[in-house]
Design a protein around this motif. Structure first.
Motif, PDB file in Angstrom:
ATOM      1  N   UNK A  86     -42.729 109.391-168.501  1.00 52.45           N
ATOM      2  CA  UNK A  86     -44.037 109.552-167.868  1.00 52.45           C
ATOM      3  C   UNK A  86     -44.136 108.736-166.583  1.00 52.45           C
ATOM      4  N   UNK A  87     -43.387 107.657-166.502  1.00 55.59           N
ATOM      5  CA  UNK A  87     -43.423 106.769-165.340  1.00 55.59           C
ATOM      6  C   UNK A  87     -42.131 106.786-164.524  1.00 55.59           C
ATOM      7  N   UNK A  88     -41.319 107.826-164.674  1.00 59.03           N
ATOM      8  CA  UNK A  88     -40.017 107.856-164.020  1.00 59.03           C
ATOM      9  C   UNK A  88     -40.135 107.833-162.497  1.00 59.03           C
ATOM     10  N   UNK A  89     -41.183 108.430-161.963  1.00 64.01           N
ATOM     11  CA  UNK A  89     -41.361 108.429-160.512  1.00 64.01           C
ATOM     12  C   UNK A  89     -41.591 107.044-159.959  1.00 64.01           C
ATOM     13  N   UNK A  90     -42.519 106.312-160.556  1.00 62.29           N
ATOM     14  CA  UNK A  90     -42.792 104.955-160.078  1.00 62.29           C
ATOM     15  C   UNK A  90     -41.615 104.027-160.347  1.00 62.29           C
ATOM     16  N   UNK A  91     -40.912 104.226-161.444  1.00 61.40           N
ATOM     17  CA  UNK A  91     -39.729 103.412-161.727  1.00 61.40           C
ATOM     18  C   UNK A  91     -38.666 103.628-160.649  1.00 61.40           C
ATOM     19  N   UNK A  94     -39.846 102.015-157.269  1.00 63.00           N
ATOM     20  CA  UNK A  94     -39.694 100.560-157.285  1.00 63.00           C
ATOM     21  C   UNK A  94     -38.229 100.155-157.291  1.00 63.00           C
ATOM     22  N   UNK A  95     -37.379 100.889-157.991  1.00 59.09           N
ATOM     23  CA  UNK A  95     -35.954 100.555-158.007  1.00 59.09           C
ATOM     24  C   UNK A  95     -35.337 100.742-156.629  1.00 59.09           C
ATOM     25  N   UNK A  96     -35.658 101.838-155.972  1.00 57.61           N
ATOM     26  CA  UNK A  96     -35.083 102.130-154.659  1.00 57.61           C
ATOM     27  C   UNK A  96     -35.546 101.120-153.612  1.00 57.61           C
ATOM     28  N   UNK A  97     -36.859 100.993-153.464  1.00 55.24           N
ATOM     29  CA  UNK A  97     -37.377 100.084-152.433  1.00 55.24           C
ATOM     30  C   UNK A  97     -37.136  98.617-152.797  1.00 55.24           C
ATOM     31  N   UNK A  98     -37.160  98.289-154.073  1.00 58.62           N
ATOM     32  CA  UNK A  98     -36.861  96.917-154.484  1.00 58.62           C
ATOM     33  C   UNK A  98     -35.441  96.521-154.149  1.00 58.62           C
ATOM     34  N   UNK A 101     -35.283  96.118-150.246  1.00 56.03           N
ATOM     35  CA  UNK A 101     -35.965  94.893-149.813  1.00 56.03           C
ATOM     36  C   UNK A 101     -35.164  93.659-150.221  1.00 56.03           C
ATOM     37  N   UNK A 102     -34.655  93.653-151.451  1.00 62.07           N
ATOM     38  CA  UNK A 102     -33.866  92.512-151.921  1.00 62.07           C
ATOM     39  C   UNK A 102     -32.592  92.351-151.104  1.00 62.07           C
ATOM     40  N   UNK A 103     -31.926  93.455-150.801  1.00 63.11           N
ATOM     41  CA  UNK A 103     -30.715  93.400-149.990  1.00 63.11           C
ATOM     42  C   UNK A 103     -30.996  92.848-148.603  1.00 63.11           C
ATOM     43  N   UNK A 104     -32.065  93.321-147.987  1.00 63.14           N
ATOM     44  CA  UNK A 104     -32.415  92.838-146.647  1.00 63.14           C
ATOM     45  C   UNK A 104     -32.780  91.356-146.656  1.00 63.14           C
ATOM     46  N   UNK A 105     -33.563  90.930-147.628  1.00 62.76           N
ATOM     47  CA  UNK A 105     -33.969  89.512-147.686  1.00 62.76           C
ATOM     48  C   UNK A 105     -32.760  88.616-147.888  1.00 62.76           C
ATOM     49  N   UNK A 106     -31.896  88.971-148.842  1.00 61.91           N
ATOM     50  CA  UNK A 106     -30.716  88.136-149.093  1.00 61.91           C
ATOM     51  C   UNK A 106     -29.772  88.169-147.899  1.00 61.91           C
ATOM     52  N   UNK A 107     -29.558  89.343-147.325  1.00 65.48           N
ATOM     53  CA  UNK A 107     -28.648  89.449-146.180  1.00 65.48           C
ATOM     54  C   UNK A 107     -29.119  88.651-144.986  1.00 65.48           C
ATOM     55  N   UNK A 108     -30.386  88.825-144.601  1.00 63.98           N
ATOM     56  CA  UNK A 108     -30.895  88.076-143.450  1.00 63.98           C
ATOM     57  C   UNK A 108     -30.997  86.579-143.737  1.00 63.98           C
TER      58      UNK A 108
END
Length: 127
Positions: A86-91, A94-98, A101-108
């Motif tokens: 039922x929540x596969x879209x939001x999951x 969040x997985x994609x953008x998370x 975002x995490x990759x960019x923050x750690x990389x920079x």
């Protein structure tokens, strides 16, 4: 080392048995597992001072191949299928953008820390 892992696991199983038998609702199982791990970890650090460096030799393979898979499988089996789908879209969003975002923050962050000289990182030892 294996003995301490067995001690921790048996302690958690012992608490889980009493948790279900006597309906202990004031302390969740996860909190009890964390507290038991902290107590055993403290004991290991104290004993490390007396027994030397070989005592606290923890191999990453032990964690990744033996301890981590049961945690992942238990979390996967604990998910209700209807709620998950039922929540596969939001999951997925969040997985994609998370991840991005995490990759960019750690990389920079690593790039900035290496350019400022706080951590020694260059392209020759990137791994």
């Amino acid at each position: 080392n294996a003995l301490w892992i067995v001690v921790v696991l048996c302690s958690v199983l012992f608490y889980k048995y009493f948790f279900h038998r006597y309906k202990l609702v004031y302390l969740p199982e996860s909190v009890a597992a964390i507290l038991i791990g902290m107590v055993v970890g403290t004991i290991m650090v104290i004993l490390h001072e007396y027994l030397g460096d070989g005592f606290l030799n923890f191999k990453p393979e032990l964690f990744f191949y033996i301890l981590l898979p049961p945690i992942i499988f238990k979390a996967g089996f604990g998910v209700e299928k209807t709620l998950f789908f039922a929540n596969i879209g939001s999951i997925a969003v969040f997985a994609f953008f998370g991840t991005i975002i995490s990759t960019l923050i750690i990389g920079f962050s690593l790039f900035g820390l290496s350019k400022s000289g706080i951590i020694p990182l260059d392209s020759s030892n990137a791994l």
